[in-house]
Motif scaffolding. Structure first.
Motif, PDB file in Angstrom:
ATOM      1  N   HIS A  96      10.351  -4.820  -9.027  1.00 11.39           N
ATOM      2  CA  HIS A  96      10.010  -5.143 -10.427  1.00 11.39           C
ATOM      3  C   HIS A  96      11.441  -5.182 -11.284  1.00 11.39           C
ATOM      4  O   HIS A  96      11.063  -5.407 -12.452  1.00 11.39           O
ATOM      5  N   LEU A 137       4.396   2.853 -12.208  1.00 14.66           N
ATOM      6  CA  LEU A 137       4.636   1.595 -11.204  1.00 14.66           C
ATOM      7  C   LEU A 137       4.556   2.392  -9.876  1.00 14.66           C
ATOM      8  O   LEU A 137       4.190   1.732  -8.621  1.00 14.66           O
ATOM      9  N   GLU A 166       2.316   1.402  -6.726  1.00 11.35           N
ATOM     10  CA  GLU A 166       2.764   0.946  -5.746  1.00 11.35           C
ATOM     11  C   GLU A 166       2.234   1.690  -4.089  1.00 11.35           C
ATOM     12  O   GLU A 166       1.960   1.314  -3.287  1.00 11.35           O
TER      13      GLU A 166
END
Length: 362
Positions: free
Chosen positions: A246, A291, A295
């Motif tokens: 990312h 995030l 994930e």
């Protein structure tokens, strides 16, 4: 109302300073989570006690009562509030401050707040606003997760917008500007709670605290609380590779094994990742935490789970931390993640405008 962070630049405690004032008489102490001496671990409830050094009653605001009762305030004219906050909604000290404001207003007492720096600076705000019905000790009012405000500024704002009518006075900081990180102040860092030992911990906390509401360790019981997350079933190399793709600003995610000495997975070897914050000014703690949740959900859909509510009809803890149900219900999908990021960005922008009239610093 203080704890070990209530110290002067030359390491004198606020309580000792107040006791030495010729024109005032110190008659009681109040303690928030972790106790008057920072002696209790997270979530440990405690009762009223007597301070052995000052010989004064210590009223607990993290046990049977979350705000001062009328009996606690008898004989008191002014309550002085001096603790170091982290600039995060779910750090319980800001909630305790709001409950104290309510009690002072209800009982005709004045409140004097000795303002302290927001250790993350006063510019960046992150996260969605707390939704109605999700108020708790980890979120007492509608504000974003990373507030970008000092406690004094928050108190002025809440007092006005909630119409509390608290007789409030804030002693402002001298020499602090919104662009300053805590390391720029030259002040000593006294850990405000047992698992917040360093400023690196504080920087990571805004996102990794989410994992308190999951079956991953948030790093309690390791030497890197909140900088490391993990579980026995987690492959740190796999997760770090997914995260680093990312190219998040100001952070590198690295695989690290750890064995927590207490709390979740005590004594079990866990795979995990550590967050290395390479640029504090650019690092987005809340977005990084989102995030990470996404994930882990995507990589381990069978192993990952949210901690269940403690009793039937109560809230999931992750909902209280995030301020609503959206994260729990939507974070697993890429589209859900994007929707949350957009919504939270809009909330943070609106908050900055709403808070502007109450700023004490430029």
């Amino acid at each position: 109302m203080t704890n070990p962070t209530g110290i002067t630049a030359d390491f004198r405690s606020t309580a000792e300073v107040c006791r030495g004032l010729a024109s005032s008489r110190l008659i009681a102490l109040f303690a928030c989570e972790h106790g008057i001496h920072g002696q209790y671990q997270a979530g440990v409830k405690f009762e009223d006690e007597r301070d052995a050094v000052l010989g004064l009653p210590v009223y607990s605001l993290y046990g049977r009562h979350k705000k001062p009762t009328p009996d606690m305030l008898v004989g008191l004219d002014t309550l002085v509030f001096d603790v170091q906050d982290l600039g995060m909604r779910f750090y319980t000290y800001v909630s305790t401050m709001l409950y104290i404001m309510e009690a002072c207003a209800e009982n005709g007492k004045s409140l004097l707040i000795l303002d302290r720096p927001n250790p993350l600076g006063g510019i960046v705000c992150e996260g969605g606003l707390l939704q109605e019905g999700y108020e708790s000790m980890v979120g007492a009012w509608s504000m974003p997760i990373r507030t970008g405000r000092t406690l004094g500024e928050l108190a002025r704002m809440v007092n006005d917008l909630k119409g509390l009518g608290c007789d409030l006075d804030v002693i402002p900081l001298e020499g602090w500007s919104r662009s300053m990180q805590y390391t720029d102040t030259g002040l000593p860092w006294m850990l405000p709670s047992p698992n917040m030992p360093t400023l690196e911990t504080v920087r990571a906390y805004g996102g990794t605290c989410f994992f308190e509401g999951t079956n991953l360790s948030e790093g309690r019981g390791t030497t890197r609380p909140f900088e490391w997350i993990g579980a026995p079933w987690l492959d740190g190399a796999r997760l770090s590779e997914s995260m680093n793709k990312h190219r998040l600003p100001g952070v590198h995610v690295h695989p690290v094994y750890a064995t927590p000495a207490f709390s979740k997975y005590q004594g079990e070897l866990c795979g995990g990742v550590r967050l290395f914050i390479t640029d504090p000014q650019r690092y987005e703690s809340v977005n990084t935490g989102l995030l990470l949740l996404h994930e882990v959900n995507a990589l381990y859909p069978q192993a990952f789970r949210w901690l269940a509510p403690p009793q039937e009809g109560s809230r999931y803890f992750i909902d209280l931390l995030t301020g609503g149900e959206e994260v729990r219900r939507s974070i697993a999908s890429a589209a859900g993640l994007r929707d949350i990021q957009v919504s939270w960005g809009q909330d943070s922008a609106a908050w900055k405008e709403l808070a502007r009239p109450y700023l004490l610093y430029t």
